[in-house]
Design an enzyme around this catalytic site. Structure first.
Site: not given
Ligand code: FAS
Ligand code: PHB
Length: 389
Positions: A72, A200, A292, A296, A384
């Site tokens: 993109h 957005y 989100p 980032k 971005y």
């Molecule tokens: P994660 O939370 O992905 O991974 C942590 C891991 O640790 C998980 O597998 C968990 O099961 C494990 N864990 C937790 N407690 C534990 C324990 N006690 N023992 C062992 N393992 C344990 N970011 C974006 O950029 N765009 C988005 O649209 C976006 N949407 C999101 C939607 C939701 C619902 C959430 C919660 C986050 C979203 N994020 C988004 C942010 C997300 O992408 C995070 O930045 C990304 O998953 C970060 O990765 P980790 O740091 O690995 O954390």
């Molecule tokens: C998504 O595609 O999940 C998405 C893309 C851009 C954002 C947040 C989420 O800023």
């Protein structure tokens, strides 16, 4: 069990770090509370900065990304009347890649066995021990049997709710937090996206985002009240609101279809300092959360991994402790700038309950300024695509 490095969490941070260390010959084990199926099923981020795609390429794990990821070169801001294009390629010479976090996680999990990267799934009640010593350990239960994993370093990649940050001594920890008075209601559907680029939208009803996972799978979000529940939103009602908030031009191109997934996610800005203490290090959501809006979250996990893997490899392979000593400051310098961008874009694009007509005019004036200023568009573009490591 013994390892040089014990990682808690098999999300993007833990998997990227585990593979990078393994590739360098560092002995590492990942301990994950859930099953592989559970981790693979998570639907999260969708936009990758080059910091993430370059790391996957360095690992030799970017084949599917390069085949299926969508480059993109721009994004669109909608202010209710017009679409303002931010030309990422022209303004920065760089681009982002649309490739779901679900796919990144799958690629990293699939490659683990063949690369000798052990992941302990379904580990219950993980606890951290002796983190200020040079002989820290993890304890956990596996199928009801107590386990112990001794390592030289522990890395908390266990997300916002994991135990690693909580293991940091209260006396040294500093937290910074902003909880937003709304969340995002997201829908995933196998329909063609309404636009080739992400939109957005700041609409009087609230924020909306038109995103995608491929040319046949769309991902949309609308801003929703904090206490909103998915049950209040039939597919029909949600599609109607998406069409309204994207504005007439993009709204007319929205293709509807049954939701594959619908969920509400809260929005918060959060930073924990420091990201290192004794033999314990934090990376990814374990240390910081961004709304989100700026795409980032996943990408900050990748930049933490760049810094921390470099430092750990230096320690094990070159007896160089400098990287570990500076990891927290280096990672936080980039984290705070991404926090600022995510916070600023969230403030620009959402309707806040306490906004008066004045704040609304401030948002519209800033969008008008962005539409008319290359400097303003360049600032958005360089944040971005991701600031330099
Ligand atoms: P994660 O939370 O992905 O991974 C942590 C891991 O640790 C998980 O597998 C968990 O099961 C494990 N864990 C937790 N407690 C534990 C324990 N006690 N023992 C062992 N393992 C344990 N970011 C974006 O950029 N765009 C988005 O649209 C976006 N949407 C999101 C939607 C939701 C619902 C959430 C919660 C986050 C979203 N994020 C988004 C942010 C997300 O992408 C995070 O930045 C990304 O998953 C970060 O990765 P980790 O740091 O690995 O954390
Ligand atoms: C998504 O595609 O999940 C998405 C893309 C851009 C954002 C947040 C989420 O800023």
């Amino acid at each position: 069990m013994k390892a040089d490095v014990a990682i808690i969490g098999a999300g993007p941070a833990g998997l990227l770090l585990g593979h990078t260390l393994r590739q360098a010959g560092v002995d590492v084990v990942i301990v994950e509370r859930h099953s592989a199926a559970h981790v693979r099923a998570r639907i999260r981020a969708g936009v990758l900065e080059t910091v993430t795609t370059d790391l996957l390429a360095r690992l030799g794990l970017a084949d599917r990304l390069q085949a299926e990821g969508l480059a993109h070169e721009g994004l669109l801001l909608a202010d209710g009347d017009r679409l303002i294009r931010i030309d990422l390629a022209e303004l920065t010479g760089r681009h982002v890649t649309v490739y779901g976090q679900t796919e990144v996680t799958a690629d990293l999990i699939d490659a683990a066995p063949g690369r000798g990267l052990p992941i302990v799934w379904n580990a219950e009640s993980v606890t951290l021990h002796d983190i200020e010593s040079q002989t820290p350990s993890l304890r956990f239960r596996l199928a009801g049997v107590e386990q112990r994993l001794d390592a030289r370093f522990l890395v908390g990649c266990d997300g916002f709710h994991g135990p690693a940050r909580a293991a940091m001594p209260a006396a040294i920890g500093r937290t910074y937090e902003r909880v937003y008075p709304f969340g995002w209601l997201g829908i995933l559907a196998d329909v063609a996206p309404c636009s080739d680029e992400l939109i957005y939208a700041n609409h009087p009803n609230g924020f909306a985002l038109a995103s995608m996972r491929s040319r046949t799978r769309s991902r949309y979000y609308i801003q929703a009240p904090l206490d909103e529940v998915v049950e209040n939103w039939s597919d029909e009602r949600l599609w109607d609101e998406i069409v309204v908030r994207l504005g007439p031009e993009a709204g007319a191109r929205v293709v509807r279809g049954p939701a594959l997934e619908k969920s509400v996610a809260p929005l918060r800005s959060f930073v924990f300092e420091p990201m290192a203490h004794g033999s314990l290090f934090l990376a990814g959501d374990a240390a910081h959360i961004v709304p989100p809006t700026g795409a980032k979250g996943l990408n900050l996990a990748a930049s933490d991994v760049w810094y921390l893997s470099d430092a750990l490899i230096g320690w094990f392979k070159r007896a160089d402790a400098a990287g570990l000593a500076t990891y927290s400051d280096r990672a936080l310098a980039r984290v705070w700038k991404a926090e600022r961008f995510s916070w600023a874009l969230t403030n620009l694009m959402h309707r806040f309950p306490d906004h008066t007509p004045f704040e609304r005019r401030m948002q519209l004036a800033e969008l008008d300024y962005i539409a008319s200023s290359r400097a303003a568009r360049t600032s958005i573009a360089e944040n971005y695509v991701g600031l330099p490591l």
